[in-house]
Motif scaffolding. Structure first.
Motif, PDB file in Angstrom:
ATOM      1  N   ALA A  32     -18.025  14.976  11.251  1.00 49.36           N
ATOM      2  CA  ALA A  32     -17.310  15.858  10.334  1.00 49.36           C
ATOM      3  C   ALA A  32     -16.255  16.697  11.054  1.00 49.36           C
ATOM      4  O   ALA A  32     -15.886  17.759  10.607  1.00 49.36           O
ATOM      5  CB  ALA A  32     -18.273  16.763   9.566  1.00 49.36           C
ATOM      6  N   SER A  33     -15.763  16.209  12.191  1.00 48.04           N
ATOM      7  CA  SER A  33     -14.717  16.926  12.922  1.00 48.04           C
ATOM      8  C   SER A  33     -13.344  16.422  12.511  1.00 48.04           C
ATOM      9  O   SER A  33     -13.216  15.387  11.854  1.00 48.04           O
ATOM     10  CB  SER A  33     -14.903  16.754  14.438  1.00 48.04           C
ATOM     11  OG  SER A  33     -14.618  15.420  14.824  1.00 48.04           O
ATOM     12  N   ARG A  34     -12.341  17.142  12.924  1.00 48.67           N
ATOM     13  CA  ARG A  34     -10.955  16.777  12.687  1.00 48.67           C
ATOM     14  C   ARG A  34     -10.211  16.860  14.007  1.00 48.67           C
ATOM     15  O   ARG A  34     -10.566  17.641  14.879  1.00 48.67           O
ATOM     16  CB  ARG A  34     -10.299  17.735  11.681  1.00 48.67           C
ATOM     17  CG  ARG A  34     -10.956  17.724  10.321  1.00 48.67           C
ATOM     18  CD  ARG A  34     -10.584  16.430   9.593  1.00 48.67           C
ATOM     19  NE  ARG A  34     -11.241  16.336   8.315  1.00 48.67           N
ATOM     20  CZ  ARG A  34     -12.233  15.496   8.041  1.00 48.67           C
ATOM     21  NH1 ARG A  34     -12.697  14.702   8.959  1.00 48.67           N
ATOM     22  NH2 ARG A  34     -12.758  15.441   6.845  1.00 48.67           N
ATOM     23  N   PRO A  35      -9.153  16.065  14.149  1.00 47.87           N
ATOM     24  CA  PRO A  35      -8.372  16.171  15.387  1.00 47.87           C
ATOM     25  C   PRO A  35      -7.596  17.486  15.412  1.00 47.87           C
ATOM     26  O   PRO A  35      -7.241  18.022  14.368  1.00 47.87           O
ATOM     27  CB  PRO A  35      -7.422  14.976  15.313  1.00 47.87           C
ATOM     28  CG  PRO A  35      -7.334  14.650  13.867  1.00 47.87           C
ATOM     29  CD  PRO A  35      -8.644  15.054  13.255  1.00 47.87           C
ATOM     30  N   ARG A  36      -7.373  18.000  16.581  1.00 50.83           N
ATOM     31  CA  ARG A  36      -6.527  19.174  16.755  1.00 50.83           C
ATOM     32  C   ARG A  36      -5.079  18.704  16.736  1.00 50.83           C
ATOM     33  O   ARG A  36      -4.797  17.535  16.981  1.00 50.83           O
ATOM     34  CB  ARG A  36      -6.854  19.840  18.092  1.00 50.83           C
ATOM     35  CG  ARG A  36      -6.130  21.155  18.288  1.00 50.83           C
ATOM     36  CD  ARG A  36      -6.628  21.864  19.540  1.00 50.83           C
ATOM     37  NE  ARG A  36      -6.042  23.185  19.625  1.00 50.83           N
ATOM     38  CZ  ARG A  36      -5.251  23.572  20.614  1.00 50.83           C
ATOM     39  NH1 ARG A  36      -4.962  22.739  21.598  1.00 50.83           N
ATOM     40  NH2 ARG A  36      -4.760  24.792  20.633  1.00 50.83           N
ATOM     41  N   HIS A  37      -4.139  19.607  16.497  1.00 50.04           N
ATOM     42  CA  HIS A  37      -2.723  19.217  16.480  1.00 50.04           C
ATOM     43  C   HIS A  37      -2.318  18.567  17.796  1.00 50.04           C
ATOM     44  O   HIS A  37      -1.445  17.712  17.826  1.00 50.04           O
ATOM     45  CB  HIS A  37      -1.819  20.406  16.162  1.00 50.04           C
ATOM     46  CG  HIS A  37      -1.974  21.561  17.080  1.00 50.04           C
ATOM     47  ND1 HIS A  37      -1.276  21.683  18.256  1.00 50.04           N
ATOM     48  CD2 HIS A  37      -2.775  22.656  16.998  1.00 50.04           C
ATOM     49  CE1 HIS A  37      -1.624  22.804  18.864  1.00 50.04           C
ATOM     50  NE2 HIS A  37      -2.529  23.409  18.116  1.00 50.04           N
ATOM     51  N   ARG A  38      -2.953  18.933  18.890  1.00 46.54           N
ATOM     52  CA  ARG A  38      -2.774  18.228  20.162  1.00 46.54           C
ATOM     53  C   ARG A  38      -4.113  17.569  20.457  1.00 46.54           C
ATOM     54  O   ARG A  38      -5.110  18.248  20.684  1.00 46.54           O
ATOM     55  CB  ARG A  38      -2.385  19.203  21.273  1.00 46.54           C
ATOM     56  CG  ARG A  38      -2.213  18.503  22.586  1.00 46.54           C
ATOM     57  CD  ARG A  38      -1.699  19.423  23.659  1.00 46.54           C
ATOM     58  NE  ARG A  38      -1.594  18.658  24.880  1.00 46.54           N
ATOM     59  CZ  ARG A  38      -0.789  18.966  25.859  1.00 46.54           C
ATOM     60  NH1 ARG A  38      -0.023  20.022  25.773  1.00 46.54           N
ATOM     61  NH2 ARG A  38      -0.759  18.236  26.938  1.00 46.54           N
ATOM     62  N   HIS A  39      -4.150  16.253  20.464  1.00 40.76           N
ATOM     63  CA  HIS A  39      -5.430  15.537  20.554  1.00 40.76           C
ATOM     64  C   HIS A  39      -6.071  15.589  21.932  1.00 40.76           C
ATOM     65  O   HIS A  39      -7.273  15.374  22.071  1.00 40.76           O
ATOM     66  CB  HIS A  39      -5.269  14.077  20.128  1.00 40.76           C
ATOM     67  CG  HIS A  39      -4.652  13.211  21.177  1.00 40.76           C
ATOM     68  ND1 HIS A  39      -3.299  13.175  21.396  1.00 40.76           N
ATOM     69  CD2 HIS A  39      -5.213  12.387  22.088  1.00 40.76           C
ATOM     70  CE1 HIS A  39      -3.045  12.347  22.398  1.00 40.76           C
ATOM     71  NE2 HIS A  39      -4.175  11.855  22.828  1.00 40.76           N
ATOM     72  N   GLY A  40      -5.287  15.850  22.985  1.00 45.77           N
ATOM     73  CA  GLY A  40      -5.884  15.890  24.309  1.00 45.77           C
ATOM     74  C   GLY A  40      -4.862  16.110  25.395  1.00 45.77           C
ATOM     75  O   GLY A  40      -3.687  16.358  25.140  1.00 45.77           O
ATOM     76  N   GLU A  41      -5.334  16.026  26.622  1.00 46.20           N
ATOM     77  CA  GLU A  41      -4.459  16.124  27.782  1.00 46.20           C
ATOM     78  C   GLU A  41      -5.036  15.266  28.895  1.00 46.20           C
ATOM     79  O   GLU A  41      -6.207  14.908  28.867  1.00 46.20           O
ATOM     80  CB  GLU A  41      -4.279  17.573  28.238  1.00 46.20           C
ATOM     81  CG  GLU A  41      -5.541  18.253  28.686  1.00 46.20           C
ATOM     82  CD  GLU A  41      -5.314  19.720  29.042  1.00 46.20           C
ATOM     83  OE1 GLU A  41      -5.459  20.050  30.221  1.00 46.20           O
ATOM     84  OE2 GLU A  41      -4.997  20.513  28.137  1.00 46.20           O
ATOM     85  N   GLY A  42      -4.199  14.955  29.869  1.00 44.88           N
ATOM     86  CA  GLY A  42      -4.619  14.110  30.986  1.00 44.88           C
ATOM     87  C   GLY A  42      -3.773  12.861  31.057  1.00 44.88           C
ATOM     88  O   GLY A  42      -3.077  12.495  30.107  1.00 44.88           O
ATOM     89  N   ALA A  43      -3.844  12.202  32.194  1.00 46.86           N
ATOM     90  CA  ALA A  43      -2.969  11.058  32.462  1.00 46.86           C
ATOM     91  C   ALA A  43      -3.472   9.733  31.902  1.00 46.86           C
ATOM     92  O   ALA A  43      -2.696   8.807  31.712  1.00 46.86           O
ATOM     93  CB  ALA A  43      -2.759  10.919  33.965  1.00 46.86           C
ATOM     94  N   THR A  44      -4.762   9.614  31.647  1.00 48.75           N
ATOM     95  CA  THR A  44      -5.309   8.331  31.215  1.00 48.75           C
ATOM     96  C   THR A  44      -4.812   7.972  29.824  1.00 48.75           C
ATOM     97  O   THR A  44      -4.991   8.723  28.872  1.00 48.75           O
ATOM     98  CB  THR A  44      -6.842   8.351  31.232  1.00 48.75           C
ATOM     99  OG1 THR A  44      -7.278   8.688  32.550  1.00 48.75           O
ATOM    100  CG2 THR A  44      -7.419   7.006  30.839  1.00 48.75           C
ATOM    101  N   GLN A  45      -4.183   6.819  29.734  1.00 51.82           N
ATOM    102  CA  GLN A  45      -3.698   6.309  28.456  1.00 51.82           C
ATOM    103  C   GLN A  45      -4.672   5.256  27.954  1.00 51.82           C
ATOM    104  O   GLN A  45      -5.072   4.355  28.693  1.00 51.82           O
ATOM    105  CB  GLN A  45      -2.307   5.678  28.628  1.00 51.82           C
ATOM    106  CG  GLN A  45      -1.259   6.662  29.076  1.00 51.82           C
ATOM    107  CD  GLN A  45      -1.020   7.750  28.036  1.00 51.82           C
ATOM    108  OE1 GLN A  45      -0.877   7.472  26.863  1.00 51.82           O
ATOM    109  NE2 GLN A  45      -1.007   8.995  28.483  1.00 51.82           N
ATOM    110  N   LEU A  46      -5.036   5.369  26.686  1.00 51.46           N
ATOM    111  CA  LEU A  46      -5.948   4.400  26.101  1.00 51.46           C
ATOM    112  C   LEU A  46      -5.190   3.167  25.653  1.00 51.46           C
ATOM    113  O   LEU A  46      -4.038   3.240  25.241  1.00 51.46           O
ATOM    114  CB  LEU A  46      -6.688   5.011  24.918  1.00 51.46           C
ATOM    115  CG  LEU A  46      -7.524   6.241  25.242  1.00 51.46           C
ATOM    116  CD1 LEU A  46      -8.219   6.728  23.986  1.00 51.46           C
ATOM    117  CD2 LEU A  46      -8.523   5.952  26.329  1.00 51.46           C
ATOM    118  N   ILE A  47      -5.844   2.028  25.726  1.00 55.92           N
ATOM    119  CA  ILE A  47      -5.273   0.769  25.274  1.00 55.92           C
ATOM    120  C   ILE A  47      -5.698   0.584  23.827  1.00 55.92           C
ATOM    121  O   ILE A  47      -6.878   0.663  23.500  1.00 55.92           O
ATOM    122  CB  ILE A  47      -5.752  -0.392  26.166  1.00 55.92           C
ATOM    123  CG1 ILE A  47      -5.256  -0.168  27.598  1.00 55.92           C
ATOM    124  CG2 ILE A  47      -5.274  -1.721  25.620  1.00 55.92           C
ATOM    125  CD1 ILE A  47      -5.816  -1.142  28.599  1.00 55.92           C
TER     126      ILE A  47
END
Length: 141
Positions: A32-47
């Motif tokens: 029941a969560s929602r994403p924040r306007h900024r979803h995250g930080e860090g260098a790892t990019q998801l495929i």
């Protein structure tokens, strides 16, 4: 929104057991969560393609993902946060509101300070599946 790639569960049933145990406390940051306007930080990019999970780079201690629920911001550390961790996107002066309390899910309040470089948190030593903190305050969401 894809937060964690398949390699998080690389040890099969053991990984599933760890995830199931984590949801006892960490579920508040997911269900029941929602994403924040900024979803995250860090260098790892998801495929994007689920079939490419084996090609994804592992998360680092600087990778943080955010959700919101119950009026709070949750910071999830899929790469295992270091003892002293800085959340750069929660720096003072960037419109992040007033942080009043930082708590690991399932634990007591943590020492923290906020300055122009970020929110600095003294993380507990734990072996949770994905260390997660709840950040409470005014104007965070």
């Amino acid at each position: 929104m894809k937060m964690f790639p398949a390699p998080v569960l690389t040890d099969g049933i053991g990984g599933m057991d760890a995830m199931a145990g984590w949801t006892e406390h960490g579920g508040e940051a997911i269900f029941a969560s929602r994403p924040r306007h900024r979803h995250g930080e860090g260098a790892t990019q998801l495929i994007a393609d689920m079939q490419n999970g084996d090609k994804a780079k592992p998360f680092t201690a600087q990778d943080i993902r955010f959700t919101t629920s119950e009026g709070a911001l949750h910071a999830l550390f899929p790469g295992r946060a270091q003892r002293s961790t800085t959340i750069r996107s929660l720096a003072r002066g960037q419109g992040n509101g007033k942080i009043e309390r930082v708590t690991p899910l399932g634990g007591g309040p943590l020492a923290f300070r906020q300055d122009g470089a970020g929110l600095h948190v003294d993380m507990p030593h734990n072996s949770h599946f994905v260390p997660t903190v709840r950040v409470d305050g005014r104007g965070l969401l």
